[in-house]
Design a protein around this motif. Sequence first.
Motif, PDB file in Angstrom:
ATOM      1  N   UNK A 138       0.829  -1.205   0.000  1.00 32.30           N
ATOM      2  CA  UNK A 138       0.000   0.000   0.000  1.00 32.30           C
ATOM      3  C   UNK A 138       0.866   1.258   0.000  1.00 32.30           C
ATOM      4  N   UNK A 139       2.009   1.204   0.671  1.00 29.68           N
ATOM      5  CA  UNK A 139       2.908   2.348   0.701  1.00 29.68           C
ATOM      6  C   UNK A 139       3.452   2.629  -0.698  1.00 29.68           C
ATOM      7  N   UNK A 140       3.763   1.596  -1.458  1.00 30.42           N
ATOM      8  CA  UNK A 140       4.211   1.771  -2.837  1.00 30.42           C
ATOM      9  C   UNK A 140       3.162   2.530  -3.645  1.00 30.42           C
ATOM     10  N   UNK A 141       1.922   2.100  -3.520  1.00 30.13           N
ATOM     11  CA  UNK A 141       0.852   2.736  -4.289  1.00 30.13           C
ATOM     12  C   UNK A 141       0.645   4.184  -3.862  1.00 30.13           C
ATOM     13  N   UNK A 142       0.826   4.462  -2.578  1.00 27.89           N
ATOM     14  CA  UNK A 142       0.712   5.840  -2.096  1.00 27.89           C
ATOM     15  C   UNK A 142       1.823   6.710  -2.667  1.00 27.89           C
ATOM     16  N   UNK A 143       3.026   6.181  -2.717  1.00 27.81           N
ATOM     17  CA  UNK A 143       4.157   6.922  -3.299  1.00 27.81           C
ATOM     18  C   UNK A 143       3.880   7.242  -4.763  1.00 27.81           C
ATOM     19  N   UNK A 144       3.399   6.266  -5.503  1.00 29.67           N
ATOM     20  CA  UNK A 144       3.080   6.486  -6.910  1.00 29.67           C
ATOM     21  C   UNK A 144       1.992   7.550  -7.054  1.00 29.67           C
ATOM     22  N   UNK A 145       0.991   7.491  -6.201  1.00 29.00           N
ATOM     23  CA  UNK A 145      -0.100   8.466  -6.250  1.00 29.00           C
ATOM     24  C   UNK A 145       0.402   9.874  -5.934  1.00 29.00           C
ATOM     25  N   UNK A 146       1.275  10.002  -4.937  1.00 23.29           N
ATOM     26  CA  UNK A 146       1.843  11.306  -4.586  1.00 23.29           C
ATOM     27  C   UNK A 146       2.560  11.926  -5.783  1.00 23.29           C
TER      28      UNK A 146
END
Length: 296
Positions: A138-146
């Motif tokens: 989930x942290x990976x996806x948040x980084x990509x979204x940011x």
Amino acid sequence: MKQTIDTFTDKYGNTILKIYISKAYIQKRPKILHRHTEFEISMILSGKGIYNTNMGDFEFSKGDIFLFSTNEYHNISDILECDGQDYMEILNIQFAPVFIYNDDNAKDTAFMNIFLNRLENFSNMLPRDNPCTHEIQQRFLTIMEECEEKKPCYYIETRNHIISLLISIFRNYNFANFKQPTTSIYNDINGLQKAIAFINENYCDEISLDNIATAAYFSKFHFIRLFKTTYNMTVWDYINIKRIDKAVNLLTKTNDTVINIASKCGFNSPANFNRIFKKLTGLTPKECRKHAKTAY
């Protein structure tokens, strides 16, 4: 095929963070060893296949997460059909040491031992059954979204998320020594980035350790120790990776001769070029050109 999501640079123009998605279609791929000068964490977004590393081969599928230190070879050799899908996608985050070490108020960086001071049970792929793996996904996806949305202060948020991700791996997977690194580099990081800028501008020319150290106002021996501590490889490892990366690009995208390419990339003899090329990629320059259409 690569889709760049974002790239951050320092005040000298050095790239300190790259976030991108790689996409490749079903195929049996040549085993071309891939190395880089950055630390890397990546997550499989879709598809499945085989990841070759210096620790062995890993069968990967959606959600799998990999860690690679600088100068640590890896290669995806097989991409397989998965649920009717004929391709795989992987989200890559590559960062230079200064991305982590540029805050003098945050010196608790023992989490970098997942790259620098590993235990015997370290694995390039995070265990799927660890309950923390889902959180890291989930942290990976948040980084990509940011990085896609680029809201105010997203650079700081991106850095915070990446550091939190690394800390979570450090705490929960028993992969690394918990002892804090003993060498402090915070007072030297600006000079180190000057040295990196000098190397990046001159690596295809005649270059010496004295030249590089002088450009950064370091003594040669202090610079050598500092670089090895920070980058987990020698200065010449860094230079040769940069040179071979350029050589691979010229071999696969031009019809220039191997001898000319060797000269353009800073090698003083074809024999030396062939030796280092084979050491870093596992192939000769001619074999690399032959496999250009399927190279990862």
